[in-house]
Design an enzyme around this catalytic site. Structure first.
Site, PDB file in Angstrom:
ATOM      1  N   ASP A   1       8.631  34.561  16.360  1.00  0.00           N
ATOM      2  CA  ASP A   1       8.746  33.408  17.267  1.00  0.00           C
ATOM      3  C   ASP A   1       7.587  33.457  18.257  1.00  0.00           C
ATOM      4  OD1 ASP A   1       9.812  31.151  18.452  1.00  0.00           O
ATOM      5  OD2 ASP A   1      11.441  32.197  19.469  1.00  0.00           O
TER       6      ASP A   1
ATOM      7  N   ASP B   1      12.694  24.227  18.406  1.00  0.00           N
ATOM      8  CA  ASP B   1      13.734  24.000  19.413  1.00  0.00           C
ATOM      9  C   ASP B   1      14.215  22.550  19.398  1.00  0.00           C
ATOM     10  OD1 ASP B   1      13.491  26.627  20.099  1.00  0.00           O
ATOM     11  OD2 ASP B   1      12.202  26.267  21.822  1.00  0.00           O
TER      12      ASP B   1
ATOM     13  N   GLU C   1       2.568  30.661  18.428  1.00  0.00           N
ATOM     14  CA  GLU C   1       1.536  29.608  18.387  1.00  0.00           C
ATOM     15  C   GLU C   1       0.133  30.097  18.823  1.00  0.00           C
ATOM     16  OE1 GLU C   1       5.365  28.192  18.039  1.00  0.00           O
ATOM     17  OE2 GLU C   1       4.591  29.168  19.826  1.00  0.00           O
TER      18      GLU C   1
END
Length: 815
Positions: A407, A484, A410
């Site tokens: 997670d 999300d 990015e």
């Protein structure tokens, strides 16, 4: 802070204006061939054209005397100059390159390109260099009135991307995902164009910021790079399927995941301690709700430090893992890239001592705030750093963990830009580049390190990696979830085109958080989302801290019963799902498909995205609005069978379907073969009666159908050594007889079952004779027989049970 009307103040308009374009390639002044590539020297910059194995043409800008043919990690296989011979001619007006059925014409005066493949044509109207100092580029592609656009990975909006504009820049977005969002966590700069059933693909291989604008110009699409050269692949069709197959040849295909990863996953931010995890696991088993995976979010760690467990919350993780394995559960812990800046933390000091972290241009370690506080970030563009991260996975594998959840990769950072400074430097194997040039690669390189680490340490077992961020090629290393989302009915609806376009972009293993991650779900929304979610390739229920609980039993007995029914159905369909995962690993074609992929000549399918196909023969039509018991379902050509009732419908029509809360509309194409097995509490559970039922949906009259069904152990890489089996099931129908054969075309894997069953759907009367299947018995008695057949008059179905032997099966049914 939320945007207010001040965001559209006239003085802020410059923030929203289009990026200007610049000088065109212009007149071609020199033409040379070099190493199987055509080099065209233009007035303002140069263009190289090379052919790529598999029906692709690479078009690359460059300056100087020769291009740099190095590819990004998106491209599977070794980096090398094209080995495909070039055929070209030069006339006064144009230069032509021929590859099979494809011709590329370059206008010698303007530098514009026209690519033709049979009837399909792509006109690259112009290629422009935008700024002299940076060298970013724009390509304009002409669009016909009937062109439709698909792909582009994880984007909001409807299926057809015509009329939209998207930015490829991996971005942590917690705000509610809405159609106007141009960037989310994944950047896959690949699209397919469809016109009257024929298609081609365009892949812009640039991991910096790029723009795909199909909105600003009525008859053109604009592809724009913000850093580096334009490196564009034109991918031949002419069918959408062939485009995806060729694109996946270029960027690689998903390896077969372990079968347990196809099961149901349960997650929450967070399950706070060992007791809560164990209570959760026992509740699933006590309630007979199948589940394979429990995810651990950030609270399992010591101060959010990766490669640690909190000793008070989880005092003995190894013992906990052993107890969970006995119950049939796998644990998948979250692992973020940020390494806490802490001289007392061994992982951080290793990174400092070995020079593993990203640095500023001046040579200082770059840090930014994330969950643990100020943190450093491994430079995953370097193989030596990935090797280090690979070895760090041993912390988890030694505990018995065989799956990782990446997670925040990015990378997400709690600052104004939400990510790493674009001027941070990456080593990139000696070819140093800024983060701005490589941003979209960061998450994929991290997932590569995680996958390769698990694979190396699991002693032949297949690993599972889940990632939030990725780039083209991510399918080689990880499954993808869509980040999300919210517990909104609109987000349930939007999940369908998002995952369908991920599948059309070479990423077959994807899905949203069932029930929605943030906000508060309701029992009705959870029931409807669960019905839909169990047919997505990736199937996980996940919710955020301080939100209503949404485990399957959280909203009373009725919702629990619906969740149990549909999760169980996923396990019942596991042989069918696993077969299509195998197909995806071989072809790159998605498991979950938009109808346009199978019916590209049907205009009704071009933007149809509130229903979908599982494989090529099953339509799933979710109810995605509250207090709704009816919905319209479109059935394409052919005949379709209601999975629940057996009722038949002609295709090429919309039908009005009653779907009360407990019912999900499902339709099977006549002529299809559906594979089903026993319901298990987890994928690896051994049950007393091992069987597979091949349900054959008759076409009613005459016709043939077939399925070459794939099997292996579902757990290890033994299939790479030939330990797999295929059974070719074929049926031939006539008005008087039905012939069914099932023969192994390969039997390197020995399935652990004694029998195989057939269910012939759509037989109006008891057959006059059934040769090859023993005697007739009552339906209720068939389960106790080793050999026999029964006719279910109420459903119009013939049921048969036969020994599963290497000799195969042949049935002759007289009607």
């Amino acid at each position: 802070m939320l945007d207010t009307s001040a965001a559209i103040h006239p003085e802020n308009a410059s923030q929203h204006t289009e990026r200007s374009t610049g000088v065109q390639l212009g007149m071609i002044t020199q033409i040379t061939e070099q190493n199987n590539a055509l080099l065209l020297m233009g007035e303002h910059f140069n263009l190289a054209i090379a052919l790529v194995d598999g029906g692709s043409i690479r078009i690359k800008t460059f300056r100087g005397q020769e291009p740099n043919w190095k590819t990004t990690p998106a491209i599977a296989g070794p980096e090398s100059q094209s080995q495909v011979p070039l055929q070209w001619t030069a006339g006064e007006e144009r230069v032509s390159v021929v590859s099979g059925n494809t011709t590329v014409d370059i206008n010698r005066k303007t530098g514009s390109l026209s690519i033709r493949n049979g009837e399909q044509q792509a006109n690259i109207v112009s290629v422009q260099r935008n700024r002299e100092s940076v060298g970013d580029y724009t390509a304009f592609i002409s669009l016909g009135e009937d062109d439709h656009i698909y792909g582009l990975g994880e984007k909001t909006g409807f299926l057809d991307k015509r009329g939209e504009r998207y930015t490829m820049w991996n971005t942590d977005v917690y705000a509610p995902h809405v159609p106007e969002m141009e960037a989310l966590y994944q950047s896959i700069p690949f699209l397919t164009m469809l016109n009257n059933g024929k298609g081609y693909g365009l892949f812009l291989d640039n991991p910096g910021k790029t723009v795909f604008d199909m909105r600003s110009y009525a008859n053109m699409a604009m592809l724009q790079t913000w850093t580096g050269e334009l490196d564009l692949y034109w991918i031949e069709g002419p069918t959408l399927k062939e485009v995806i197959v060729r694109y996946s040849e270029l960027t690689g295909r998903m390896p077969l995941p372990p079968k347990w990863a196809l099961g149901y996953h349960q997650s929450r931010y967070s399950y706070m301690d060992e007791k809560e995890v164990m209570d959760l696991a026992h509740t699933f088993r006590d309630k007979k709700i199948p589940c394979d995976v429990i995810h651990l979010d950030i609270h399992y760690m010591n101060g959010y430090r990766v490669f640690t467990f909190d000793e008070s919350r989880f005092p003995n993780p190894e013992q906990m893992m052993a107890r969970l394995r006995e119950l049939g559960f796998h644990i998948v812990p979250i692992v973020d890239p940020g390494v806490k800046k802490d001289p007392m933390y061994a992982v951080y000091m290793e990174g400092v001592d070995e020079d593993f972290f990203c640095k500023t241009a001046e040579g200082d370690i770059y840090t930014g705030p994330v969950w643990p506080g100020e943190s450093a970030f491994p430079d995953f563009t370097e193989s030596r750093v990935r090797d280090w991260w690979t070895e760090k996975q041993r912390f988890y594998t030694d505990l018995g963990i065989d799956g990782i959840w990446n997670d925040m990769n990015e990378p997400a950072i709690f600052n104004e830009t939400k990510t790493m400074d674009v001027n941070v430097m990456h080593g990139n194997e000696g070819d140093r580049k800024t983060h701005g040039e490589l941003h979209n690669l960061y998450g994929m390189c991290m997932s590569q390190a995680s996958y390769e680490g698990l694979k190396a340490l699991l002693e032949g077992k297949r690993p599972f990696v889940l990632t939030r961020a990725g780039y083209s090629g991510i399918q080689r290393y990880a499954a993808v979830w869509t980040g999300d989302n919210r517990s909104f009915w609109e987000h349930m609806s939007m999940a369908m085109p998002m995952v369908l376009n991920l599948g059309m972009s070479g990423v077959p293993f994807a899905g949203p958080d069932i029930g929605g991650f943030a906000h508060h779900t309701s029992g009705e929304l959870l029931a409807r989302w669960m019905q839909m979610g169990v047919f997505f390739p990736y199937c996980r229920n996940h919710s955020a801290i301080d939100m209503l609980r949404q485990e399957p039993w959280s909203f009373g007995e009725e919702v629990e019963r619906i969740c149990r029914q549909y999760i169980s159905l996923r396990y019942q369909w596991m042989p069918y799902l696993y077969h299509w995962f195998y197909e995806a690993s071989q072809t790159g074609l998605p498991v979950m498909r938009p109808l346009v992929l199978e019916y590209p000549d049907d205009p009704q399918t071009y933007n149809l995205c509130d229903q979908f196909l599982v494989g090529d023969s099953v339509i799933v039509a979710p109810v995605y609005r509250p207090n709704t018991e009816w919905r319209s379902v479109y059935l394409p050509e052919g005949e379709w069978v209601d999975y629940w009732s057996g009722e038949r419908y002609a295709g090429k029509q919309h039908i009005h379907v009653h779907a009360p809360l407990a019912k999900l509309p499902i339709f099977i194409r006549a002529g299809a073969i559906l594979l089903e097995g026993p319901v298990r509490q987890y994928a690896g559970e051994t049950v007393a009666d091992e069987f597979v039922t091949a349900s054959i949906y008759l076409q009613g009259g005459s016709g043939t159908s077939s399925l070459e069904w794939y099997e292996d152990d579902g757990l290890t890489f033994a299939y790479e050594d030939g330990k797999w089996s295929k059974m070719l099931i074929e049926t031939t129908e006539s008005e008087q007889a039905l012939n069914v054969t099932a023969k192994y075309t390969a039997r390197g894997y020995e399935p652990q079952r004694a029998s195989i069953q057939f269910r012939i759907v759509g037989l109006a009367a008891v057959p006059q004779g059934v040769a090859g299947s023993g005697g007739q018995v009552q339906v209720a008695e068939l389960a106790q027989q080793a050999l026999g057949w029964a006719y279910d008059a109420e459903r119009g179905e013939l049921l048969l049970k036969l020994p599963d032997t290497a000799d195969g099966i042949e049935l002759n049914i007289t009607l």
